[in-house]
Design an enzyme around this catalytic site. Structure first.
Site, PDB file in Angstrom:
ATOM      1  N   ILE A 174       0.820  -1.233   0.000  1.00 40.39           N
ATOM      2  CA  ILE A 174       0.000   0.000   0.000  1.00 40.39           C
ATOM      3  C   ILE A 174       0.844   1.271   0.000  1.00 40.39           C
ATOM      4  O   ILE A 174       0.386   2.320  -0.443  1.00 40.39           O
ATOM      5  CB  ILE A 174      -0.977  -0.013   1.208  1.00 40.39           C
ATOM      6  CG1 ILE A 174      -2.047   1.082   1.059  1.00 40.39           C
ATOM      7  CG2 ILE A 174      -0.230   0.146   2.538  1.00 40.39           C
ATOM      8  CD1 ILE A 174      -3.197   0.969   2.032  1.00 40.39           C
TER       9      ILE A 174
ATOM     10  N   SER B 174       3.041  -8.923 -14.474  1.00 42.91           N
ATOM     11  CA  SER B 174       3.909  -7.965 -15.171  1.00 42.91           C
ATOM     12  C   SER B 174       4.184  -8.384 -16.611  1.00 42.91           C
ATOM     13  O   SER B 174       4.276  -9.572 -16.918  1.00 42.91           O
ATOM     14  CB  SER B 174       5.234  -7.877 -14.411  1.00 42.91           C
ATOM     15  OG  SER B 174       6.225  -7.310 -15.230  1.00 42.91           O
TER      16      SER B 174
ATOM     17  N   GLU C 236       6.893  -8.389 -17.790  1.00 41.61           N
ATOM     18  CA  GLU C 236       8.177  -9.099 -17.762  1.00 41.61           C
ATOM     19  C   GLU C 236       8.000 -10.609 -17.914  1.00 41.61           C
ATOM     20  O   GLU C 236       8.964 -11.313 -18.200  1.00 41.61           O
ATOM     21  CB  GLU C 236       8.928  -8.774 -16.469  1.00 41.61           C
ATOM     22  CG  GLU C 236       9.488  -7.364 -16.432  1.00 41.61           C
ATOM     23  CD  GLU C 236      10.687  -7.162 -17.359  1.00 41.61           C
ATOM     24  OE1 GLU C 236      11.399  -8.135 -17.636  1.00 41.61           O
ATOM     25  OE2 GLU C 236      10.878  -6.023 -17.827  1.00 41.61           O
TER      26      GLU C 236
ATOM     27  N   TYR D 203      13.147 -11.786 -11.968  1.00 38.81           N
ATOM     28  CA  TYR D 203      11.889 -11.123 -11.634  1.00 38.81           C
ATOM     29  C   TYR D 203      10.754 -11.645 -12.521  1.00 38.81           C
ATOM     30  O   TYR D 203       9.680 -12.017 -12.045  1.00 38.81           O
ATOM     31  CB  TYR D 203      12.034  -9.605 -11.799  1.00 38.81           C
ATOM     32  CG  TYR D 203      10.736  -8.855 -11.669  1.00 38.81           C
ATOM     33  CD1 TYR D 203      10.185  -8.586 -10.421  1.00 38.81           C
ATOM     34  CD2 TYR D 203      10.040  -8.432 -12.802  1.00 38.81           C
ATOM     35  CE1 TYR D 203       8.977  -7.913 -10.311  1.00 38.81           C
ATOM     36  CE2 TYR D 203       8.836  -7.756 -12.695  1.00 38.81           C
ATOM     37  CZ  TYR D 203       8.318  -7.504 -11.451  1.00 38.81           C
ATOM     38  OH  TYR D 203       7.115  -6.849 -11.344  1.00 38.81           O
TER      39      TYR D 203
ATOM     40  N   HIS E 111       4.245   1.330 -15.788  1.00 41.08           N
ATOM     41  CA  HIS E 111       3.379   2.470 -15.460  1.00 41.08           C
ATOM     42  C   HIS E 111       4.081   3.340 -14.439  1.00 41.08           C
ATOM     43  O   HIS E 111       4.641   2.869 -13.464  1.00 41.08           O
ATOM     44  CB  HIS E 111       1.991   2.011 -15.001  1.00 41.08           C
ATOM     45  CG  HIS E 111       2.025   0.909 -13.994  1.00 41.08           C
ATOM     46  ND1 HIS E 111       2.380  -0.377 -14.306  1.00 41.08           N
ATOM     47  CD2 HIS E 111       1.755   0.914 -12.676  1.00 41.08           C
ATOM     48  CE1 HIS E 111       2.325  -1.123 -13.233  1.00 41.08           C
ATOM     49  NE2 HIS E 111       1.960  -0.362 -12.215  1.00 41.08           N
TER      50      HIS E 111
HETATM   51  O1  G4F Z   1      12.407   1.669 -15.265  1.00 40.43           O
HETATM   52  P1  G4F Z   1      12.973   0.303 -15.343  1.00 40.43           P
HETATM   53  O2  G4F Z   1      13.881  -0.091 -14.237  1.00 40.43           O
HETATM   54  O3  G4F Z   1      11.721  -0.666 -15.491  1.00 40.43           O
HETATM   55  P2  G4F Z   1      11.581  -2.188 -15.968  1.00 40.43           P
HETATM   56  O4  G4F Z   1      12.833  -2.940 -15.853  1.00 40.43           O
HETATM   57  O5  G4F Z   1      10.956  -2.167 -17.322  1.00 40.43           O
HETATM   58  O6  G4F Z   1      10.544  -2.766 -14.905  1.00 40.43           O
HETATM   59  C1  G4F Z   1       9.403  -2.069 -14.454  1.00 40.43           C
HETATM   60  O7  G4F Z   1       8.278  -2.355 -15.274  1.00 40.43           O
HETATM   61  C2  G4F Z   1       7.865  -3.729 -15.275  1.00 40.43           C
HETATM   62  C3  G4F Z   1       6.658  -3.853 -16.171  1.00 40.43           C
HETATM   63  O8  G4F Z   1       5.563  -3.199 -15.639  1.00 40.43           O
HETATM   64  C4  G4F Z   1       7.535  -4.168 -13.867  1.00 40.43           C
HETATM   65  F1  G4F Z   1       7.193  -5.470 -13.873  1.00 40.43           F
HETATM   66  C5  G4F Z   1       8.736  -3.959 -12.973  1.00 40.43           C
HETATM   67  O9  G4F Z   1       8.389  -4.292 -11.633  1.00 40.43           O
HETATM   68  C6  G4F Z   1       9.137  -2.486 -13.030  1.00 40.43           C
HETATM   69  O10 G4F Z   1       8.092  -1.718 -12.487  1.00 40.43           O
HETATM   70  O11 G4F Z   1      13.786   0.117 -16.706  1.00 40.43           O
HETATM   71  C7  G4F Z   1      13.216   0.394 -17.960  1.00 40.43           C
HETATM   72  C8  G4F Z   1      14.291   0.279 -19.035  1.00 40.43           C
HETATM   73  C9  G4F Z   1      15.087  -1.030 -18.974  1.00 40.43           C
HETATM   74  O12 G4F Z   1      15.269  -1.518 -20.279  1.00 40.43           O
HETATM   75  C10 G4F Z   1      16.431  -0.617 -18.396  1.00 40.43           C
HETATM   76  O13 G4F Z   1      17.529  -1.439 -18.782  1.00 40.43           O
HETATM   77  O14 G4F Z   1      15.256   1.311 -18.849  1.00 40.43           O
HETATM   78  C11 G4F Z   1      16.564   0.763 -19.008  1.00 40.43           C
HETATM   79  N1  G4F Z   1      17.514   1.628 -18.328  1.00 40.43           N
HETATM   80  C12 G4F Z   1      18.520   2.309 -18.936  1.00 40.43           C
HETATM   81  N2  G4F Z   1      19.224   2.990 -18.027  1.00 40.43           N
HETATM   82  C13 G4F Z   1      17.578   1.872 -17.005  1.00 40.43           C
HETATM   83  C14 G4F Z   1      18.665   2.734 -16.815  1.00 40.43           C
HETATM   84  N3  G4F Z   1      16.800   1.459 -15.973  1.00 40.43           N
HETATM   85  C15 G4F Z   1      17.094   1.915 -14.719  1.00 40.43           C
HETATM   86  N4  G4F Z   1      16.304   1.524 -13.688  1.00 40.43           N
HETATM   87  N5  G4F Z   1      18.165   2.753 -14.504  1.00 40.43           N
HETATM   88  C16 G4F Z   1      18.985   3.189 -15.520  1.00 40.43           C
HETATM   89  O15 G4F Z   1      19.925   3.939 -15.302  1.00 40.43           O
END
Ligand code: G4F
Length: 331
Positions: free
Chosen positions: A9, A130, A132, A154, A184
């Site tokens: 929550i 997800s 994923e 994950y 989202h």
């Molecule tokens: O924002 P992200 O960390 O989200 P990701 O991995 O897509 O996962 C999120 O969405 C999923 C689907 O709803 C959920 F299941 C999960 O729990 C989470 O909420 O990364 C998005 C993209 C990836 O491809 C990552 O490799 O951004 C790329 N990225 C590039 N530079 C980065 C970075 N991600 C992060 N966190 N930090 C970076 O510096």
């Protein structure tokens, strides 16, 4: 007065969902970990509102891996609906802590399904699955029938949990729903997810509080929508007459570079002057072409995303400017 129980929550989705359910006249119970601080959390305002906290909103301390305390919360809250949002949700981190990710994301869901089955009144159950689970999908866009092919711990633990919800629905008649949530975001997103990291950095650089932004793979693409829309989908899915799985997505792909360009444009900066690639933020594998087909959610629930990618990133960046300027923002 319908009663809802929310795990997770205090997170982005949990806080938006709480607001929605309170507006709908629910009594909302939330599960919080002992280590969570509510004071600076996303629930701060509701928690400190004497007309809400203790009247229509109740919080209970429990750990998802502690069946005894969780069972007690179930007894006290006696929910009609459970929204299971908690878990280790950072994909990159799941490579570093795969076992606890599977425990908190996969096994915890199974434990909850087992527990609710024992209840005299079996609540309806929403599981935040997800995109994923699709990992490297064979088809584009993905829908409720697309086979699971996760590419990280994950995704694998979410695929396990998603299968379990289907099994308990088909075998034991539990009203269990998998909402297959594509990315989202919102101003309430955790700072280690890429959209918030970028919007915050653009604002901080503009205000002279940060010099550069280090990112991993900026060519990575995602289907990004606004969290406020997605929690509405969660609620709608439990109001439907039958328990179904739904994809919640926008159907549009954008790259991390698009997020960078939109955020930096919002503050009139040239990203090329500030953004660098850093190996530390690259992942061992990336899912590919995760883009959802929300047709079923539209058809059965009349659900549609209402905020565009551009408006969302602009809003997130503008709110970061205010926050970094010391302004209190009720987002
Ligand atoms: O924002 P992200 O960390 O989200 P990701 O991995 O897509 O996962 C999120 O969405 C999923 C689907 O709803 C959920 F299941 C999960 O729990 C989470 O909420 O990364 C998005 C993209 C990836 O491809 C990552 O490799 O951004 C790329 N990225 C590039 N530079 C980065 C970075 N991600 C992060 N966190 N930090 C970076 O510096």
């Amino acid at each position: 007065m319908p009663r809802a129980l929310i795990t997770g929550i205090t997170g982005q989705d949990g806080s938006y969902l709480t607001e929605l359910l309170l507006e709908q006249g629910y009594q909302v119970h939330g599960v919080v970990r002992r280590t969570s601080s509510l004071d600076r959390s996303r629930l701060h305002d509701l928690y400190h509102d004497p007309n809400v906290y203790g009247k229509s909103l109740f919080l209970h301390y429990a750990e998802l891996d502690d069946a005894t305390t969780f069972r007690r919360v179930l007894g006290t809250a006696s929910p009609d609906e459970i929204y299971h949002l908690a878990g280790q949700s950072h994909v990159g981190l799941s490579f570093e802590i795969p076992e606890s990710t599977c425990k908190m994301t996969g096994m915890a869901t199974l434990r909850l399904l087992e527990m609710i089955q024992d209840q005299e009144k079996v609540p309806r159950f929403f599981h935040a699955a997800s995109s994923e689970i699709f990992g490297k999908p064979a088809e584009l866009p993905q829908n409720e029938k697309t086979p699971f092919k996760p590419v990280n711990p994950y995704g694998a633990s979410k695929a396990f949990a998603t299968n379990m919800v289907s099994i308990y629905r088909n075998t034991f008649g539990v009203f269990g729903v998998n909402g297959i949530m594509f990315n989202h975001e919102s101003p309430r997103r955790g700072e280690n997810f890429v959209t918030r990291k970028i919007c915050r950095a653009a604002a901080a650089i503009k205000l002279g509080k940060q010099n550069e932004l280090l990112l991993g793979d900026t060519s990575a693409k995602r289907d990004w929508g606004h969290a406020r829309d997605y929690v509405r989908g969660m609620w709608l899915s439990l109001q439907h007459t039958t328990a179904e799985d739904y994809v919640f997505a926008t159907g549009h792909l954008h790259s991390v570079q698009d997020v960078v360009d939109t955020a930096f444009k919002t503050v009139n900066l040239n990203p090329g002057d500030y953004v660098r690639q850093d190996q530390r933020f690259m992942r061992p594998t990336e899912p590919q072409r995760l883009v959802g087909d929300p047709t079923k959610a539209k058809r059965l629930l009349n659900w549609e995303p209402s905020t565009s990618f551009h408006d969302m990133i602009e809003e997130m960046t503008q709110i970061e400017m205010k926050r970094l300027d010391g302004e209190y923002v009720k987002d």
